[in-house]
Design a protein around this motif. Sequence first.
Motif, short mmCIF file in Angstrom:
data_model
loop_
_atom_site.label_atom_id
_atom_site.label_comp_id
_atom_site.label_asym_id
_atom_site.label_seq_id
_atom_site.Cartn_x
_atom_site.Cartn_y
_atom_site.Cartn_z
N UNK A 299 -8.38 2.94 2.95
CA UNK A 299 -8.20 4.07 3.87
C UNK A 299 -7.59 5.28 3.15
N UNK A 300 -8.05 5.47 1.94
CA UNK A 300 -7.68 6.64 1.14
C UNK A 300 -9.00 7.25 0.64
N UNK A 301 -9.32 8.42 1.14
CA UNK A 301 -10.61 9.05 0.85
C UNK A 301 -10.49 10.03 -0.31
N UNK B 142 -2.39 8.90 7.69
CA UNK B 142 -1.41 9.96 7.98
C UNK B 142 -1.99 11.35 7.91
N UNK B 143 -3.15 11.51 7.27
CA UNK B 143 -3.73 12.82 7.06
C UNK B 143 -3.17 13.55 5.86
N UNK C 58 0.82 -1.20 0.00
CA UNK C 58 0.00 0.00 0.00
C UNK C 58 0.86 1.25 0.00
N UNK C 59 1.86 1.31 0.86
CA UNK C 59 2.72 2.50 0.95
C UNK C 59 3.43 2.76 -0.38
N UNK D 125 -9.00 13.09 -12.63
CA UNK D 125 -8.37 12.62 -11.40
C UNK D 125 -9.19 12.97 -10.17
N UNK D 126 -8.51 13.00 -9.02
CA UNK D 126 -9.20 13.26 -7.76
C UNK D 126 -8.20 13.78 -6.73
N UNK D 127 -8.73 14.51 -5.77
CA UNK D 127 -7.95 14.89 -4.60
C UNK D 127 -8.19 13.84 -3.52
N UNK D 128 -7.11 13.30 -2.97
CA UNK D 128 -7.20 12.18 -2.05
C UNK D 128 -6.60 12.55 -0.70
#
Length: 474
Positions: A200-202, A218-219, A11-12, A210-213
């Motif tokens: 856990x990525x909103x 981590x915030x 994931x990282x 695209x999108x802002x995530x």
Amino acid sequence: MQRTALTARRRARELDELASETVDLLVVGGGVTGTGVALDAAARGLSVALVEARDLAWGTSRWSSKLVHGGLRYLATGDVGVARESARERHVLMTRTAPHLVRALPQVLTPGTGRRKGLTVGIGFGLGDLLRRDAGTSSLVLPGPRLARRDEAARLVPAVAREHLHGAWIAHDGQLVDDARLVVALARTAAGRGARILTRVRATELRADGATLQDALTGATLTARARVVVNATGVWAGTVDPSVRLRPSRGTHVVVPAARLGNPTAALMVPVPGSASRYVLALPVQLGRVIIGLTDEEAPGAVPDVPVPTRPEIDFLLETVSGVLDRPLLPDDVVGTFAGLRPLVDSAGSSDAASADVSRKHLVEVSPSTGAVNVLGGKLTTYRTMAEDAVDLAVKHAGLTAGPCWTADLPLVGVSTGSTSGGSTSGSRLSPGTAPRRARCWPPRHCRTPPPPSGRASRAPRTWTSPARRSSGR
């Protein structure tokens, strides 16, 4: 073929890669529809990333009745297209893509009182069996319906009063071992074909490119770039796209110990009084439990993270099932409850209909607000055709080059070779994400040798409400 394990290290790494690359297709939503879209697109050779605000199957996909059903109730409402599509997708799941996750479940239907009611039930089951045959499902996989002997029905559902077993029917449908396991298998199979599956990525904002995530761990925020975006957030679709209009419908279940119902080995179907198409089902599941459901109630207002069953719904389920039992169920017999929200499409002409009568057809369209492709409505059984239509439109909308859909022939992680031809679980185990010989492989770089010509033309993209579809050769 890549590894399918979805680890923290993976994931990282893939989150870092997403911040610096442009993918062909970004999927928002990690339920059965979103993971189905990710697998379909990755299998066609597209670069794919999927983001999910919480965890896989967090929403509606984990609150289902765990049935892969042939759409019998939709015949009663005249929605033959959805019923036929459901029967064909049930066949795909049980014989090709997920036979390790779906089993044949016997069901005992108490027809209620009256000769006319029994005749209606028989006609309905006969039509449902025609759909099974049309889909190509062998009676060795799903036996056909038949009238039950009273002693036989009593062995299957011991808690039912004997007088209610006169004229009972036995039929079979598909039951998932676990709905969340299906979603995880889809995600892992997609990951094996190169898709990045990022939980856990909103997504806080969607755009056509695209999108802002935001990383929930981590915030940190990042911008994901994509040639096309697919919004597969289900009942939450309107929170990221103001143009979406849905009519959420709550489906509630109660959980009772199987011993309280005599440890049934079949599901019990009880007609809802006053309805020609609705039933309450008592379904035996894992760990000595029976789930009883389900309701179909309007759920307007803000969408909760976890829907809560209401007291009237719980009472309705207990009272309906108790009407055919030797000993009625009491509130003290309930060991748990759960509810999910169906993302029904609020289409023209449906505003005055009860939620139980709103069509389960899905809708795929380009949003006038965000420019993303929205995939809305539908149901768990038909997730694969929803995904196919969404990727078809995404490819067309973005001008991408991609192969045809072949997920109907692509077994999910965990399928064994012998289980793809009719329900047997014998045979040697496949490597994760690989397909048996009859499956097509696309694109050729995923194959050791180029695939032979299939003899089947790829299906042209359609817009964009699912009609009855597919020749029986699908």
